[in-house]
Structures are given as structure tokens and as C-alpha cells.
Design a protein around this motif. Structure first.
Motif, short mmCIF file in Angstrom:
data_model
loop_
_atom_site.label_atom_id
_atom_site.label_comp_id
_atom_site.label_asym_id
_atom_site.label_seq_id
_atom_site.Cartn_x
_atom_site.Cartn_y
_atom_site.Cartn_z
N VAL A 86 0.87 -1.18 0.00
CA VAL A 86 0.00 0.00 0.00
C VAL A 86 0.90 1.23 0.00
CG1 VAL A 86 -1.76 1.30 1.26
CG2 VAL A 86 -1.77 -1.21 1.30
N VAL A 135 3.43 2.45 2.72
CA VAL A 135 2.91 2.57 4.08
C VAL A 135 3.52 1.45 4.93
CG1 VAL A 135 0.82 2.52 5.50
CG2 VAL A 135 0.76 3.53 3.20
N ASP A 144 -0.67 4.52 10.27
CA ASP A 144 -1.87 4.42 9.44
C ASP A 144 -1.64 5.23 8.15
OD1 ASP A 144 -2.20 7.05 10.08
OD2 ASP A 144 -3.85 6.74 11.46
N ILE A 145 -2.58 5.14 7.23
CA ILE A 145 -2.32 5.75 5.92
C ILE A 145 -2.19 7.26 6.02
CG2 ILE A 145 -3.25 3.92 4.46
CD1 ILE A 145 -5.91 5.37 4.43
N GLN A 183 -7.91 13.48 1.78
CA GLN A 183 -7.82 12.30 0.93
C GLN A 183 -8.54 12.54 -0.38
OE1 GLN A 183 -9.58 7.92 1.13
NE2 GLN A 183 -8.36 8.32 2.94
N TYR A 210 -8.54 9.92 -3.48
CA TYR A 210 -9.13 8.70 -4.06
C TYR A 210 -8.12 7.58 -3.88
CZ TYR A 210 -12.22 6.14 -7.22
OH TYR A 210 -13.14 5.25 -7.75
N THR A 211 -8.60 6.36 -3.94
CA THR A 211 -7.69 5.23 -3.85
C THR A 211 -7.68 4.47 -5.17
OG1 THR A 211 -8.01 5.03 -1.49
CG2 THR A 211 -7.16 3.10 -2.63
N PHE A 212 -6.49 4.37 -5.75
CA PHE A 212 -6.34 3.70 -7.04
C PHE A 212 -5.70 2.34 -6.84
CE2 PHE A 212 -6.42 8.18 -7.97
CZ PHE A 212 -7.20 8.26 -9.11
N ASP A 213 -5.79 1.58 -7.91
CA ASP A 213 -5.13 0.30 -7.91
C ASP A 213 -4.36 0.26 -9.22
OD1 ASP A 213 -4.45 -2.15 -7.02
OD2 ASP A 213 -6.48 -2.82 -6.69
N VAL A 236 -1.68 -0.79 -4.09
CA VAL A 236 -2.88 -0.03 -3.78
C VAL A 236 -2.42 1.37 -3.38
CG1 VAL A 236 -4.82 0.20 -2.20
CG2 VAL A 236 -4.14 -2.06 -3.03
N VAL A 293 -3.21 5.09 -2.17
CA VAL A 293 -4.12 6.04 -1.56
C VAL A 293 -3.58 7.44 -1.85
CG1 VAL A 293 -5.26 6.74 0.57
CG2 VAL A 293 -4.57 4.35 0.25
N TRP A 327 -3.74 11.74 -1.98
CA TRP A 327 -4.13 12.89 -1.16
C TRP A 327 -3.76 14.16 -1.89
CZ3 TRP A 327 -5.62 11.37 3.97
CH2 TRP A 327 -5.34 10.02 4.26
#
Lengths: 209, 209
Positions: free
Chosen positions: B8, B40, B45-46, B67, B69-72, B83, B85, B87
Motif C-alpha cells: 500500500v 505505508v 496508518d495511511i 484524501q 481517491y484510492t487507485f489500484d 494499492v 491512496v 491525497w
DNA sequence: GTTTGTTAGTGTACCTGAAACACTAACAGG
DNA sequence: CCTGTTAGTGTTTCAGGTACACTAACAAAC
């Protein structure tokens, strides 16, 4: 240097209309009701994982789904920490979808006790949904294939929690290009039949308003 | 059953005002410019990870961050999936912050080539920022401790990419409860001095508009 | 010291979009 | 045929946003 690896999970807030109210689909788990979801595997991306968990755990497919937020410390009560990617999904009311194999619908106002932070996730999802109602056509994702304007208005009122003026409401939604009359009428109840409408491009949410 | 573990990472789009324009802070990496960020770790934590990476890589602390969006599949070109995250952060202009140890500011309109999907992330961040300008006081996070309304207006115009009417703009922002006159004047340039304002509660972003 | 250039600072009229509001129409059941 | 219930329809009012032009204050040049 080796990258640190972490458990990643997805959690989905599934909204539907039940008994004239906004409802959330929960699954029975470990002596508690819980949001659908679970761990993300190697072979799938997070979006695919969310769709898979939905399909496997609830039988739902082809539903509208959007990413909500990514939390951490979701399972703070367990030893293992988890990065939790949350989503919300909308399922058409009165469709076969609402009779899912597993799980049960709970009115959003009367949820049972949920695992850590899941209540907050549902709350956030509801806020987001209500916000989107005001500037998009997202409510159509909660509608069955054919619907009356009366029902559409009821859904809006349900989600927003306020009453709306019938004439102003109809003016607004009839200006949307993405709904059209079917020509048919809903003949139910002891009263005047209502026109049935349908969505022109199902699955698409317009930002217009 | 053992949970699958995944790498992550966090990535931060740092916005600032440079040379009268909106700028993004990038770091030189692997023959390419890249967003600040990285893996991370177990112990954080993120959100903490994003703050740490910002501090370590750019020296920035106590900045406003949200924050995105969270992409993959972010590093789809590498063997390993991640993954991601994402910001975005806002740093005050003309402050010492803008002279960071490492990295360089690039006008948002003229970014260099970026690793896979990072250009899209910057674009998304900019959209989000522009949207928030319209219904919040978020632009104050880009302001130095004391600022004139002329500069505040210029920042709005820079981010939105459109010209604004001076009188209407002043009417709007002077109605905000979160800015106040300092009583001092900005005496610079060959023209009438401007009143200096400050934020009453730094760090807080009001949704009022 | 007068002129010039540049930004600061101020109020009103107009227009558009949202909000408020009440009656007739069509059907089923009694 | 009367009653109850939901469907369907326009206009007026109000508020908030947009458009718009001049005077004030300073520094530099002349």
C-alpha cells in the motif's frame, strides 16, 4: 528493500428502498450484522474485489457503485490492522435485486449494532448520497425499470429526509434528458393511474442540474 | 485462512502558488519527476504515512491535507501491483514552505512527464480543489499569514482558470466569518496600499459560502 | 509639484433560478 | 353516484448572483 505488505479489505454500503424507506443490506457475521465485504486478493484490483464480494455474498451484479473513502484502523479491536477501502452501491427498488439470497435489509434509521466504525461508514455514505441527489440524477439508480414520478419523488424525500413540492419536483426531473415516458400507465390502487417513465441510458449518472 | 497482504502506498499532490500560478511540487526520481509519497509501513496508518512522507521528502509539516481517491494498478508497469491512496495538500504561498529542501515546483499547466497515472491524479486533485473553491473557504489554506484581497482573488482566478468580478468577489469573501482585518497595510508597488487580512482560525475550512 | 501609471476600494440595477401555492382529473370501492 | 386517494398542471414571489464604472492612494518620472 522489500515493501511492507498490509491486509486490504473492501466494504460496501448497499442502499435500497424497502417499505417506503432507505435501507441498507447487512450480512450476519460473528454474532453481529456487518457490511458486505472482505479481503482483497492478489489477482484482483480493489474495484474488482468489491464487485466480487458483492456478487458472492449477496448475489448482486451490475449495480451502481462508487468509491467512498479509505479508512485505516478499521479493525482496531483486532490485533491485525486493515486498510479498508469503502464503497457505496445503489440497487433498484422493487426489483428482484431486493430479494437477495443472503443478508437482510435494515432501515437506515434503525440499524443494529455494527462492528467498529461501520456505523460511521454508513453515515458517510448516506451524506454523500444525499449530496449527490441535489446536483445529479443519481436517484434513478434506485428506481426499478419503470417508475412513476410519485415514486421517484418519494425516494428523493426518503433519502433527503424532507418533503418536496410536487410541482417544483416534477418541473425539475422532467427537464432531465435521461428519463422518458414509456407511454404506459401504472394501474394500481383506487385512484388515478400514473404515467410510467424509464431511464434512457441506464447506469449513467448525469451531473447536470 | 491467512489474509492476502498487499503493498500500500500514499501519493500526495502538493499545491502551492508560484509565480502567480498554481503549482505542484514534484521530486526527482528514477530519471523522472514524481509525486511525493511511498510505501505505508506497519506501524503507521495511511494518514500518518502521508504526513511522514511529506515531512521526510519535502520538509513540509502542518499543511492542510485531504484524501482524494484510492487507485489500484498504479504501478502497472512494474511487476508488483500497489494499492495507492492519494491525497492533496495545500501550502501557503510566499511562506518559507515554498522553499522546500528537495523537489521543485512546476506550473500545473506545464507538468513534466510523470509515472503512470500520476498525471491523472494531479488532474483529479485540481478538479476537486476547484470544486471546493466554489462552496468553501479552502483557498485560505493557500494564503500566507497576512494577505490582501487582491492576492486572494488572484489565487481564486488562478485555480479556477477564469477572471472574477472584483466587487462581487469582495462582497463574497468579506461575508466570511473566518477572515478579519489586521489593521495593517501592504505597502508595496507604486500604487495605493491594500488592507492586510488574516485568517481567524487557521487550518479550519468552512463549508459555508 | 504636477503628471502618469497602477492597484485599492466602493453600490446599484438587472436577471435568472428557486420557492410558494390550489385546483381539477381519473380511477376503485362502497 | 358518492367518496377517497393519488396524478397532473402555471403563475407569482423572492433571493441570490451577475454586470457594471468611478474615485482613492501611492511611487516614479518628468
Amino acid at each position: 528493500m522489500r515493501a511492507t505488505l498490509l491486509p486490504v479489505s473492501v466494504h460496501i454500503v448497499v442502499f435500497g428502498i424497502r417499505c417506503e424507506g432507505l435501507a441498507v443490506l447487512l450480512l450476519p457475521r460473528a454474532e453481529m450484522w456487518s457490511l458486505p465485504g472482505g479481503g482483497v486478493e492478489d489477482a484482483e484490483d480493489i474495484h474488482g474485489a468489491a464487485l466480487r464480494q458483492l456478487a458472492v455474498q449477496t448475489g448482486l451484479r451490475d449495480v451502481y457503485m462508487e468509491q467512498l473513502y479509505t479508512f485505516d484502523h478499521l479493525d482496531a479491536d483486532t490485533v491485525q490492522r486493515t486498510v479498508a477501502v469503502t464503497w457505496y452501491a445503489l440497487v433498484p427498488s422493487a426489483s428482484s435485486f431486493t430479494k437477495t439470497a443472503a443478508g437482510e435489509w435494515f432501515a437506515v434509521e434503525a440499524l443494529p449494532a455494527l462492528p467498529a466504525e461501520q456505523a460511521g461508514i454508513v453515515h458517510l455514505a448516506r451524506q454523500r448520497l444525499a449530496a449527490k441527489l441535489e446536483y445529479s440524477t443519481i436517484a434513478l439508480q434506485l428506481m426499478p425499470e419503470r417508475f412513476t414520478l410519485g415514486v421517484l419523488q418519494a425516494v428523493h424525500e426518503t433519502v433527503l429526509g424532507t418533503a418536496l413540492d410536487k410541482r417544483n419536483f416534477r418541473k425539475r426531473v422532467l427537464a432531465w434528458a435521461c428519463i422518458e415516458e414509456t407511454g404506459e400507465m401504472a394501474r394500481e390502487g383506487h385512484h388515478r393511474p400514473a404515467r410510467l417513465y424509464r431511464v434512457t441510458r441506464p447506469g449513467s449518472v448525469e451531473i447536470i442540474k
